[in-house]
Motif scaffolding. Sequence first.
Motif, PDB file in Angstrom:
ATOM      1  N   VAL A  62       0.837  -1.211   0.000  1.00  0.00           N
ATOM      2  CA  VAL A  62       0.000   0.000   0.000  1.00  0.00           C
ATOM      3  C   VAL A  62       0.866   1.253   0.000  1.00  0.00           C
ATOM      4  O   VAL A  62       0.640   2.201  -0.774  1.00  0.00           O
ATOM      5  N   PHE A  63       1.880   1.261   0.878  1.00  0.00           N
ATOM      6  CA  PHE A  63       2.764   2.429   0.943  1.00  0.00           C
ATOM      7  C   PHE A  63       3.526   2.619  -0.365  1.00  0.00           C
ATOM      8  O   PHE A  63       3.753   3.746  -0.810  1.00  0.00           O
ATOM      9  N   TRP A  64       3.930   1.480  -0.973  1.00  0.00           N
ATOM     10  CA  TRP A  64       4.666   1.588  -2.238  1.00  0.00           C
ATOM     11  C   TRP A  64       3.770   2.157  -3.332  1.00  0.00           C
ATOM     12  O   TRP A  64       4.206   2.999  -4.129  1.00  0.00           O
ATOM     13  N   ILE A  65       2.500   1.709  -3.360  1.00  0.00           N
ATOM     14  CA  ILE A  65       1.553   2.236  -4.356  1.00  0.00           C
ATOM     15  C   ILE A  65       1.318   3.728  -4.131  1.00  0.00           C
ATOM     16  O   ILE A  65       1.312   4.528  -5.078  1.00  0.00           O
ATOM     17  N   LEU A  66       1.131   4.105  -2.855  1.00  0.00           N
ATOM     18  CA  LEU A  66       0.931   5.528  -2.556  1.00  0.00           C
ATOM     19  C   LEU A  66       2.157   6.349  -2.932  1.00  0.00           C
ATOM     20  O   LEU A  66       2.043   7.470  -3.464  1.00  0.00           O
ATOM     21  N   TYR A  67       3.330   5.783  -2.652  1.00  0.00           N
ATOM     22  CA  TYR A  67       4.562   6.498  -2.992  1.00  0.00           C
ATOM     23  C   TYR A  67       4.690   6.678  -4.495  1.00  0.00           C
ATOM     24  O   TYR A  67       5.060   7.758  -4.983  1.00  0.00           O
ATOM     25  N   GLU A  68       4.381   5.617  -5.260  1.00  0.00           N
ATOM     26  CA  GLU A  68       4.468   5.707  -6.709  1.00  0.00           C
ATOM     27  C   GLU A  68       3.470   6.719  -7.261  1.00  0.00           C
ATOM     28  O   GLU A  68       3.787   7.490  -8.179  1.00  0.00           O
ATOM     29  N   ARG A 110       4.838  10.104  -6.456  1.00  0.00           N
ATOM     30  CA  ARG A 110       6.005  10.425  -7.293  1.00  0.00           C
ATOM     31  C   ARG A 110       5.578  10.778  -8.710  1.00  0.00           C
ATOM     32  O   ARG A 110       6.076  11.738  -9.314  1.00  0.00           O
ATOM     33  N   ARG A 111       4.631   9.989  -9.239  1.00  0.00           N
ATOM     34  CA  ARG A 111       4.144  10.288 -10.582  1.00  0.00           C
ATOM     35  C   ARG A 111       3.385  11.621 -10.609  1.00  0.00           C
ATOM     36  O   ARG A 111       3.490  12.389 -11.571  1.00  0.00           O
ATOM     37  N   HIS A 112       2.628  11.855  -9.532  1.00  0.00           N
ATOM     38  CA  HIS A 112       1.882  13.117  -9.468  1.00  0.00           C
ATOM     39  C   HIS A 112       2.836  14.310  -9.476  1.00  0.00           C
ATOM     40  O   HIS A 112       2.606  15.307 -10.180  1.00  0.00           O
ATOM     41  N   ARG A 113       3.913  14.191  -8.703  1.00  0.00           N
ATOM     42  CA  ARG A 113       4.892  15.282  -8.688  1.00  0.00           C
ATOM     43  C   ARG A 113       5.569  15.433 -10.045  1.00  0.00           C
ATOM     44  O   ARG A 113       5.830  16.560 -10.505  1.00  0.00           O
TER      45      ARG A 113
END
Length: 236
Positions: free
Chosen positions: A204-210, A213-216
């Motif tokens: 879950v954290f990895w998905i949120l991080y990705e 990151r993509r949003h940024r």
Amino acid sequence: MGDTCVAMDEWVQNPTADTALDDILPCMDNATAQETLSESKEVIFQLAAVVNQIITNVSNNNVPPPPSFARPPLYYNQSGPLVPVLCNPYNPDKSDRKCAAGEVDFSNATQVWKNYECQVSKNNTCITVGRLTPDMYTQMTNAVNVSYGLYHYSPFLISLLDCSFVRETFTAISDDHCPDLRQYSKWIYIGLAMVSAAVMLSLVFWILYERERRHRKYTKLAKAAAAEDSFQQKRP
């Protein structure tokens, strides 16, 4: 392993039921097992009785020496101390019997009787002091060995036939090891559940991080594109 403990407990509580261990542990019913044990006791009783009849009526029979041409088969020049009789462990009704004073049991009979063996001539007559010829000693030893085997191992073999030995073993394993095994299995289950939860949270954290990151990345690209458009519009 937990399933093994459950299967053992089910079989111990009801060995005749259709359980997981029923096919691999075909047990004889108790009545048949007890009948087999009774027959083995009868064989032991009869063997001991035959041996004692030989000792009493032949070996320890002090018959006077008849003429050489008319010697009966009961006389072979036996002499010396009397041979002790064999302890019969059972009464005629197959109940247990205690050895009387002077009797020898299965464990030491052959060693004691060896002291009463005589040397024989060609016609199988004792030429030294003794009351047992080598042939008699051998036959009596064979009878004792058979009786000893039946007496000591029949109860164990019967316990295998009716599965009482297996039942006692399973009960001991269940009482001594299964409680700890269940506790350890519970701990392992809790540990695996915690590991699974940790892996799930990591995903879950990895998905949120990705996503972040993509949003940024997209935000930066959008800002760069907007800045370039603004610059192009300001040019004359």
